[in-house]
Design a protein around this motif. Structure first.
Motif, short mmCIF file in Angstrom:
data_model
loop_
_atom_site.label_atom_id
_atom_site.label_comp_id
_atom_site.label_asym_id
_atom_site.label_seq_id
_atom_site.Cartn_x
_atom_site.Cartn_y
_atom_site.Cartn_z
N GLY A 1 11.34 -52.17 6.33
CA GLY A 1 12.01 -51.02 5.74
C GLY A 1 11.20 -50.50 4.57
O GLY A 1 10.66 -51.28 3.78
N THR A 2 11.12 -49.19 4.44
CA THR A 2 10.31 -48.58 3.39
C THR A 2 11.11 -47.66 2.48
O THR A 2 10.55 -46.88 1.73
N GLY A 3 12.44 -47.77 2.52
CA GLY A 3 13.27 -46.85 1.76
C GLY A 3 13.43 -47.19 0.30
O GLY A 3 13.89 -46.35 -0.47
N LEU A 4 13.08 -48.41 -0.09
CA LEU A 4 13.20 -48.83 -1.48
C LEU A 4 11.82 -48.94 -2.11
O LEU A 4 10.81 -48.80 -1.43
N LEU B 1 1.69 -31.81 18.40
CA LEU B 1 2.16 -33.19 18.36
C LEU B 1 3.51 -33.27 17.66
O LEU B 1 4.44 -33.92 18.15
N ARG B 2 3.63 -32.59 16.54
CA ARG B 2 4.89 -32.63 15.79
C ARG B 2 6.02 -31.98 16.60
O ARG B 2 7.15 -32.48 16.62
N ARG B 3 5.71 -30.90 17.29
CA ARG B 3 6.71 -30.24 18.13
C ARG B 3 7.18 -31.18 19.23
O ARG B 3 8.38 -31.28 19.53
N HIS B 4 6.24 -31.93 19.82
CA HIS B 4 6.60 -32.89 20.86
C HIS B 4 7.52 -33.97 20.29
O HIS B 4 8.53 -34.34 20.92
N LEU B 5 7.21 -34.48 19.10
CA LEU B 5 8.02 -35.54 18.51
C LEU B 5 9.43 -35.03 18.18
O LEU B 5 10.41 -35.77 18.32
N ARG B 6 9.53 -33.78 17.78
CA ARG B 6 10.86 -33.23 17.50
C ARG B 6 11.67 -33.05 18.78
O ARG B 6 12.88 -33.27 18.79
N GLU B 7 10.99 -32.68 19.84
CA GLU B 7 11.68 -32.45 21.11
C GLU B 7 12.24 -33.73 21.70
O GLU B 7 13.30 -33.72 22.33
N ARG C 1 6.84 -45.02 9.33
CA ARG C 1 7.75 -43.95 8.90
C ARG C 1 8.19 -43.14 10.11
O ARG C 1 8.26 -41.92 10.06
N ALA C 2 8.50 -43.85 11.19
CA ALA C 2 8.75 -43.19 12.48
C ALA C 2 9.85 -42.14 12.41
O ALA C 2 9.74 -41.08 13.03
N ALA C 3 10.91 -42.40 11.68
CA ALA C 3 12.02 -41.45 11.64
C ALA C 3 11.66 -40.16 10.91
O ALA C 3 12.24 -39.11 11.17
N ASP C 4 10.70 -40.24 10.00
CA ASP C 4 10.33 -39.07 9.19
C ASP C 4 9.19 -38.25 9.77
O ASP C 4 9.03 -37.08 9.43
N VAL C 5 8.38 -38.87 10.62
CA VAL C 5 7.14 -38.25 11.08
C VAL C 5 7.34 -36.87 11.72
O VAL C 5 6.55 -35.96 11.45
N PRO C 6 8.38 -36.64 12.55
CA PRO C 6 8.52 -35.32 13.17
C PRO C 6 8.70 -34.19 12.16
O PRO C 6 8.59 -33.01 12.53
N PHE C 7 8.96 -34.52 10.91
CA PHE C 7 9.24 -33.50 9.90
C PHE C 7 8.18 -33.45 8.81
O PHE C 7 8.35 -32.75 7.81
N LEU C 8 7.05 -34.17 9.01
CA LEU C 8 5.97 -34.17 8.04
C LEU C 8 4.90 -33.15 8.44
O LEU C 8 4.59 -32.99 9.62
N SER C 9 4.33 -32.50 7.44
CA SER C 9 3.19 -31.63 7.71
C SER C 9 1.95 -32.48 7.89
O SER C 9 1.94 -33.68 7.59
N SER C 10 0.87 -31.87 8.37
CA SER C 10 -0.37 -32.62 8.55
C SER C 10 -0.91 -33.11 7.21
O SER C 10 -1.48 -34.19 7.11
N VAL C 11 -0.70 -32.30 6.15
CA VAL C 11 -1.15 -32.71 4.81
C VAL C 11 -0.35 -33.91 4.33
O VAL C 11 -0.90 -34.86 3.77
N GLU C 12 0.97 -33.89 4.55
CA GLU C 12 1.82 -34.99 4.13
C GLU C 12 1.48 -36.27 4.89
O GLU C 12 1.44 -37.37 4.32
N LEU C 13 1.22 -36.14 6.20
CA LEU C 13 0.85 -37.32 6.98
C LEU C 13 -0.50 -37.86 6.53
O LEU C 13 -0.69 -39.08 6.45
#
Length: 285
Positions: free
Chosen positions: A237-240, A75-81, A37-49
């Motif tokens: 792909g995991t969108g479906l 870590l999430r801040r780094h991934l967003r940057e 879920r690489a594209a979504d990870v920067p926007f997930l909380s630790s609980v969601e991950l």
């Protein structure tokens, strides 16, 4: 297959971030889920991950620390940057319906695969290993059965003895034993989510029997990595509701090409097949 030098896709950046770190099994599970879920990870909380990986929230925190960060927020801040502009600016993709988004995700997976293949050496090495095995067992269970069948179907046209293993149960070990007795030196496995425990057990048995295991999997951090001698990753792909596997299928065809390049009589076998097919009227032109 190494992703070094491939840093402009979400999955590639994550795999580069994980390289060189000794991860526990739980941490490898988190890494595997993040790559999927690489594209979504920067926007997930630790609980969601944690829910995505099936682990505890403290495990996610310890994972971030193991990577050298103060905690998961860092870590999430780094991934967003480091996220590319097109990932941060999702206005266009937001207008896509769920079917279009699934196609776009597969296009991204194929683009990532193309970038990885800029270094063809891992696939070429795998092609040599598979070409030298007589017979060549090809394993794929459950979701991966169709991938194994497709590879085996075409491989049989250039390789003298391909043995498809697409049904599990107690017989699969017997068939591996028979292949080893006949001279097999390697086994090719297609492994896709959800990863059946039986696949790991079968690959472990194959290695104990002396076979080199080449695996096409959805991630370098997939559970089968620990029982593979050479793992070639291609994201699904995991969108479906059910995963899509265009990239693993294409990687299988690329691997087939590399194997055929190592078989000196491959072209002659193809020409012989075409001649017989024409004589039998096998195909409608």
């Amino acid at each position: 297959m190494s992703d070094k030098g491939v840093t402009d896709t979400p999955a590639a950046r994550l795999q580069a971030l994980f390289e060189g770190h000794r991860l526990t099994p739980t941490q490898r599970r988190i890494a595997h889920s993040m790559v999927r879920r690489a594209a979504d990870v920067p926007f997930l909380s630790s609980v969601e991950l944690a829910e995505l990986a099936g682990v505890s929230q403290p495990s996610v925190t310890r994972f971030a620390v193991a990577l050298g960060f103060d905690g998961y927020p860092a870590l999430r801040r780094h991934l967003r940057e480091v996220a590319p502009a097109e990932q941060r600016q999702s206005a266009d993709s937001a207008s896509y319906n769920e079917y279009q988004q699934a196609v776009e995700a597969e296009i991204a997976n194929l683009r990532h695969l193309a970038e990885m293949l800029a270094d063809p050496r891992p696939v070429q090495r795998a092609g040599r290993v598979l070409a030298a095995s007589r017979p060549l067992p090809v394993l794929g269970l459950r979701a991966a059965a169709s991938q194994a069948y497709g590879f085996a179907y075409f491989a049989a046209k250039v390789h003298p003895d391909v043995r498809l293993l697409h049904e599990g149960g107690t017989m699969v070990h017997d068939r591996i034993d028979a292949a080893v007795r006949a001279g097999a030196t390697a086994l090719l496995c297609f492994a896709l989510p959800r990863h059946p425990r039986e696949v790991l057990d079968t690959l472990g048995y194959a290695k104990e029997a002396g076979l080199s295991v080449v695996t096409v999997a959805d991630s370098a951090f997939a559970p089968v990595a620990k029982v593979s001698d050479l793992l070639l990753p291609a994201a699904v792909g995991t969108g479906l509701a059910f995963d899509t596997a265009c990239a693993p299928m294409l990687l299988g065809r690329v691997l087939l090409e590399a194997m055929a390049d190592e078989l000196p009589d491959a072209q002659a076998r193809l020409e012989e097949f075409d001649a017989k097919a024409a004589a039998r009227g096998l195909f409608v032109e």
